[in-house]
Design an enzyme around this catalytic site. Structure first.
Site, PDB file in Angstrom:
ATOM      1  N   ASP A 129      -6.388 -14.539  -5.701  1.00 56.42           N
ATOM      2  CA  ASP A 129      -6.895 -13.261  -6.192  1.00 56.42           C
ATOM      3  C   ASP A 129      -8.362 -13.105  -5.809  1.00 56.42           C
ATOM      4  O   ASP A 129      -9.259 -13.291  -6.625  1.00 56.42           O
ATOM      5  CB  ASP A 129      -6.719 -13.213  -7.720  1.00 56.42           C
ATOM      6  CG  ASP A 129      -6.818 -11.788  -8.235  1.00 56.42           C
ATOM      7  OD1 ASP A 129      -6.887 -10.857  -7.410  1.00 56.42           O
ATOM      8  OD2 ASP A 129      -6.833 -11.616  -9.464  1.00 56.42           O
ATOM      9  N   TYR A 236      -5.242 -18.176   5.805  1.00 53.74           N
ATOM     10  CA  TYR A 236      -3.783 -18.159   5.737  1.00 53.74           C
ATOM     11  C   TYR A 236      -3.080 -17.351   6.822  1.00 53.74           C
ATOM     12  O   TYR A 236      -1.869 -17.374   6.926  1.00 53.74           O
ATOM     13  CB  TYR A 236      -3.287 -17.717   4.366  1.00 53.74           C
ATOM     14  CG  TYR A 236      -3.888 -16.419   3.858  1.00 53.74           C
ATOM     15  CD1 TYR A 236      -3.637 -15.222   4.483  1.00 53.74           C
ATOM     16  CD2 TYR A 236      -4.686 -16.419   2.720  1.00 53.74           C
ATOM     17  CE1 TYR A 236      -4.173 -14.047   4.009  1.00 53.74           C
ATOM     18  CE2 TYR A 236      -5.233 -15.240   2.229  1.00 53.74           C
ATOM     19  CZ  TYR A 236      -4.975 -14.058   2.882  1.00 53.74           C
ATOM     20  OH  TYR A 236      -5.510 -12.905   2.414  1.00 53.74           O
ATOM     21  N   LYS A 324       4.774 -11.234  -7.706  1.00 55.63           N
ATOM     22  CA  LYS A 324       3.664 -11.163  -8.642  1.00 55.63           C
ATOM     23  C   LYS A 324       4.016 -11.832  -9.963  1.00 55.63           C
ATOM     24  O   LYS A 324       5.158 -11.793 -10.406  1.00 55.63           O
ATOM     25  CB  LYS A 324       3.283  -9.692  -8.909  1.00 55.63           C
ATOM     26  CG  LYS A 324       2.864  -8.931  -7.664  1.00 55.63           C
ATOM     27  CD  LYS A 324       1.596  -9.456  -7.037  1.00 55.63           C
ATOM     28  CE  LYS A 324       0.360  -8.932  -7.727  1.00 55.63           C
ATOM     29  NZ  LYS A 324       0.021  -7.557  -7.389  1.00 55.63           N
ATOM     30  N   CYS A 418      -4.208  23.810 -20.368  1.00 55.26           N
ATOM     31  CA  CYS A 418      -5.053  22.845 -19.653  1.00 55.26           C
ATOM     32  C   CYS A 418      -6.364  22.642 -20.398  1.00 55.26           C
ATOM     33  O   CYS A 418      -7.080  23.607 -20.669  1.00 55.26           O
ATOM     34  CB  CYS A 418      -5.330  23.352 -18.243  1.00 55.26           C
ATOM     35  SG  CYS A 418      -6.579  22.380 -17.378  1.00 55.26           S
ATOM     36  N   CYS A 436      -1.271  21.950 -14.801  1.00 57.54           N
ATOM     37  CA  CYS A 436      -2.096  23.130 -15.030  1.00 57.54           C
ATOM     38  C   CYS A 436      -1.760  24.147 -13.947  1.00 57.54           C
ATOM     39  O   CYS A 436      -1.638  23.797 -12.771  1.00 57.54           O
ATOM     40  CB  CYS A 436      -3.561  22.724 -14.953  1.00 57.54           C
ATOM     41  SG  CYS A 436      -4.663  24.119 -14.736  1.00 57.54           S
ATOM     42  N   CYS A 442      -9.160  26.121 -11.563  1.00 61.74           N
ATOM     43  CA  CYS A 442      -9.381  25.087 -12.577  1.00 61.74           C
ATOM     44  C   CYS A 442     -10.439  24.135 -12.015  1.00 61.74           C
ATOM     45  O   CYS A 442     -10.212  23.491 -10.998  1.00 61.74           O
ATOM     46  CB  CYS A 442      -8.085  24.337 -12.872  1.00 61.74           C
ATOM     47  SG  CYS A 442      -8.316  22.881 -13.909  1.00 61.74           S
TER      48      CYS A 442
HETATM   49  S1  IVH Z   1      -0.717 -12.716   3.944  1.00 61.11           S
HETATM   50  C1  IVH Z   1       0.651  -9.282   6.579  1.00 61.11           C
HETATM   51  N1  IVH Z   1      -1.157 -14.728   2.309  1.00 61.11           N
HETATM   52  O1  IVH Z   1      -2.769 -10.396  -0.790  1.00 61.11           O
HETATM   53  C2  IVH Z   1       0.346 -10.313   5.571  1.00 61.11           C
HETATM   54  N2  IVH Z   1      -2.096 -12.610   1.750  1.00 61.11           N
HETATM   55  O2  IVH Z   1      -1.022  -8.024  -1.114  1.00 61.11           O
HETATM   56  C3  IVH Z   1      -1.076 -10.362   5.188  1.00 61.11           C
HETATM   57  N3  IVH Z   1      -3.436 -12.600  -0.293  1.00 61.11           N
HETATM   58  O3  IVH Z   1      -4.317  -8.289   1.549  1.00 61.11           O
HETATM   59  C4  IVH Z   1      -1.404 -11.107   3.996  1.00 61.11           C
HETATM   60  N4  IVH Z   1      -3.199 -14.743  -0.765  1.00 61.11           N
HETATM   61  O4  IVH Z   1      -5.748 -10.126   0.454  1.00 61.11           O
HETATM   62  C5  IVH Z   1      -1.362 -13.421   2.541  1.00 61.11           C
HETATM   63  N5  IVH Z   1      -1.507 -16.591   0.987  1.00 61.11           N
HETATM   64  C6  IVH Z   1      -1.711 -15.303   1.229  1.00 61.11           C
HETATM   65  C7  IVH Z   1      -2.494 -14.494   0.367  1.00 61.11           C
HETATM   66  C8  IVH Z   1      -2.655 -13.142   0.657  1.00 61.11           C
HETATM   67  C9  IVH Z   1      -3.752 -13.603  -1.147  1.00 61.11           C
HETATM   68  C10 IVH Z   1      -3.863 -11.205  -0.448  1.00 61.11           C
HETATM   69  C11 IVH Z   1      -4.457 -10.581   0.796  1.00 61.11           C
HETATM   70  C12 IVH Z   1      -3.582  -9.411   1.110  1.00 61.11           C
HETATM   71  C13 IVH Z   1      -2.930  -9.138  -0.196  1.00 61.11           C
HETATM   72  C14 IVH Z   1      -1.582  -8.485   0.047  1.00 61.11           C
END
Ligand code: IVH
Length: 696
Positions: A129, A236, A324, A418, A436, A442
């Site tokens: 994150d 990554y 998630k 509104c 509205c 508006c």
């Molecule tokens: S891969 C096309 N790997 O999550 C794939 N993203 O929701 C590109 N992120 O914008 C992303 N850890 O900022 C990938 N191990 C991980 C990640 C990761 C965090 C974030 C990244 C991306 C967002 C996508």
């Protein structure tokens, strides 16, 4: 009743003074949070509500207007000084899933697309994150760093990234000549706590969470400040590379480590769905004890060959998803329910809450979604409720704890008028939202539309922040987006006739402004007189048309003229045939072009601007660029969807039937009438192998 809830006309003079002081404080805090710290403190509508309340009180008690009143302030410093970098390959995002079943579906859809029943190896990675970065290396030397930005264009943060110890400046081992490494910059929980403690003792505003602290630290114009903050990173993925010397994600991680990049120790190669599920369960378990925040798990198809076959949807890859973690919840009370009016006139109910800590973030506002949701769940002012937040999503009120309801509480009545302009607010059949009917008369809608128009992913006009838009609107200086582009002419420094000079704006004479800032604003505006087609379409603020849809429309119509012609004349053949545009969206788009004031604004804008035709740069050299192809019969080496996606990614239009406009027909086994028709029309017919050769 608390003072901050009292209607303005019921405030005593003392109370009014107290309120003006509180609002000035709140808004100043929010400005700093927004402009300097990347920390969300107030939502736009809360901010607007405060601004309006301030104006109303000042109108009643002009003698109480403070020197530091928000109504006197002109804009906040804008972080536009970063130069822009166009990503050679867009930085995409990931589709989110929330359950094991969804993960199952993801793997199934991968197999279906590839037409295989073999096991597919999946790399499971913690979803860090933080905020993503791209670091470019030439001959192993770090030369450039960028933020993600809108995915296409990011900000140049080379010097900021350079200050991060974990980022290798010279790569070890054998390295491709050009190598762009992407990953996540984050701040550890410990560094975040330490920074906040220090800030608190120095009386400075603290950060809401490690992610905001990382963003605020990285996006500093002065890289010395970045250097003082302890930032970390994990690598990554990659962007542009001159030679890809790895053939799987696992292999790539080995290279990353060899070159000197930190990779996450919990990245796990999974061979079965069970292993994927186990990796999730494990991360969920250790999440709290990790030294940094993660908000889910990313699953990627391990084989790069398969990734390439799977390809991309508009903004996300088909070969990866983000799983998630479930939302975090807390209990608090609803102090008030406020109705805010958006750019399309939608009335949105917002609960003003007793501030509460939800998983490390203080939440004081949450969405109540819409009228029906309030009715269904019977949310009332004064109720004790459960709220939740998941990632970046706006916090929501989930349910009422009925046992704690106050005996004197009354059901909430959703307004039919509104609250911003007094026009009727109505609900169309089958619509969940009440809107509205005031349209651009508006003020809330007119202002929100201008704010959207100048926002970062639309015209991106630095110097026209929300506050200035509001002020200029209130003073009649900018009432529609067209007025932005006539501002300089109306300002009175060009060749004006005497009668025009009388009405000249002379913005440089405004308090807090000078010649410099006005020139800067005009320069920012003028630099946008040439605008790309997707941005222009997005900026118009058509209901349901976000960036992805705007891009689709741009790709399919090529020029604004073509698009507008079809929409104005309700020629929807092409529109409804676009993959990703449903009937409801199509209706909204066409309706937008049936409204006279929209056409007026568009024509006014077209007098001032040039909208560039859309060119799909990536497809320039492809033999299929601009060609219309038709598939028929059964393909053996790839599925129909894969072939179709491949052809589209190379710039071809894939049609369902053969006509004189068809360039190629790709004939699989047992092809029927289409192939015959193609032969009649003398159209080039390719076997599957010939097609493969053509695209390889
Ligand atoms: S891969 C096309 N790997 O999550 C794939 N993203 O929701 C590109 N992120 O914008 C992303 N850890 O900022 C990938 N191990 C991980 C990640 C990761 C965090 C974030 C990244 C991306 C967002 C996508």
């Amino acid at each position: 009743m608390k003072i901050d809830e009292k209607p303005v006309n019921e405030l005593s003079k003392e109370e009014a003074a107290e309120e003006l002081a509180r609002i000035a404080g709140e808004m100043a805090k929010s400005d700093i949070a927004y402009y300097q710290n990347d920390a969300p403190y107030l939502t736009d509508s809360q901010y607007d509500a405060l601004k309006h309340r301030n104006l109303d009180i000042e109108a009643r008690f002009p003698e109480l207007i403070r020197d530091d009143s928000p109504s006197k302030k002109i804009g906040a410093p804008i972080l536009s000084a970063f130069s822009k970098i166009k990503h050679r390959f867009p930085m995409l995002s990931l589709a989110d899933v929330f359950s094991i079943e969804d993960v199952d579906d993801f793997v199934m859809s991968v197999k279906r697309f590839l037409n295989t029943s073999d096991n597919i190896d999946i790399m499971s990675e913690p979803k860090i994150d933080g905020l993503s970065f791209a670091a470019r290396y030439e001959n192993g030397r770090f030369v450039q760093g960028a933020t993600r930005g809108d995915g296409t264009i990011g900000e140049d943060i080379t010097e900021n990234l350079r200050t991060i110890r974990q980022l290798p400046k010279h790569l070890k081992g054998k390295v491709p000549e050009i190598l762009e490494i992407r990953g996540e910059v984050y701040m550890s929980k410990a560094d975040f706590m330490e920074l906040n403690q220090r800030y608190e003792s120095e009386g400075k505003k603290t950060f809401a969470n490690p992610r905001n602290a990382a963003a605020g630290s990285l996006r500093q114009l002065d890289a010395n400040i970045t250097a003082e903050r302890n930032l970390s990173l994990f690598a990554y993925t990659w962007g542009e590379v001159s030679e890809r010397v790895w053939d799987s994600q696992a292999d790539f991680f080995d290279h990353l480590r060899e070159w000197g990049f930190p990779t996450n120790p919990y990245n796990t190669l999974c061979h079965t769905l069970q292993e994927v599920e186990d990796s999730y369960a494990r991360l969920m378990e250790i999440r709290a004890s990790l030294p940094y925040d993660i908000d889910g798990v990313v699953y990627k198809v391990n084989s790069i060959a398969l990734q390439e076959r799977l390809g991309f949807l508009t903004r996300t890859p088909r070969w990866a998803v983000a799983h998630k973690f479930p939302a975090e919840q807390a209990i608090t009370t609803i102090n008030d329910i406020h109705i805010s009016v958006g750019r399309t006139g939608a009335l949105t109910p917002v609960a003003f809450l007793e501030p509460v800590n939800v998983g490390g973030v203080i939440v004081s506002r949450a969405t109540l979604h819409n009228e029906d949701e309030i009715k269904r769940k019977d949310f009332r002012i004064g109720d004790t409720v459960i709220i939740q937040r998941a990632g970046d999503v706006i916090p929501q009120v989930v349910e009422v704890i009925k046992e704690k309801r106050r005996p004197d509480s009354v059901a909430f009545e959703f307004p039919h008028i509104c609250p911003e302009c007094g026009a009727h607010a109505i609900r169309e059949e089958d619509e969940a939202v009440r809107r509205c009917t005031g349209g651009l008369s508006c003020p809330a809608q007119a202002i929100e539309r201008i704010i959207h128009f100048v926002s970062r992913n639309a015209f991106d006009i630095a110097g026209l922040g929300e506050k200035i838009v509001q002020e200029f609107y209130d003073e009649g200086i900018i009432q529609t987006p067209i007025d932005i582009f006539t501002l300089e002419r109306r300002n009175g420094d060009g060749d004006l006739f005497a009668h025009e000079l009388e009405n000249a704006l002379h913005l440089e004479r405004r308090e807090g402004w000078g010649k410099k800032s006005v020139e800067k604003l005009f320069a920012a505006i003028n630099s946008r007189r040439i605008i790309s087609l997707p941005r222009f379409i997005y900026a118009l603020g058509i209901r349901q048309v976000g960036e992805a849809t705007a891009l689709l429309l741009a790709k399919n119509y090529g020029s604004f003229k073509n698009f507008m012609h079809d929409m104005v004349n309700k020629e929807t053949g092409k529109l409804v045939s676009i993959d990703g545009i449903g009937p409801a969206m199509a209706t909204d788009i066409v309706e937008f072009f049936q409204e006279e004031h929209n056409i007026k604004i568009i024509n006014g804008l077209l007098n001032e601007l040039t909208v560039e035709d859309y060119v799909d740069e990536t497809n320039y050299d492809s033999p299929l660029a601009g060609k219309t192809v038709v598939f028929t019969g059964t393909l053996e080496k790839m599925t129909r969807s894969e072939a179709k996606a491949k052809a589209q990614s190379l710039g071809a239009k894939v049609a369902g039937s053969v006509s004189a406009n068809t360039d190629y027909v790709i004939e699989g086994a047992d092809a029927g009438s289409k192939a015959a028709k193609a032969r009649d029309l003398g159209i080039k017919i390719l076997t599957e192998d010939e097609f493969s050769d053509l695209i390889s």
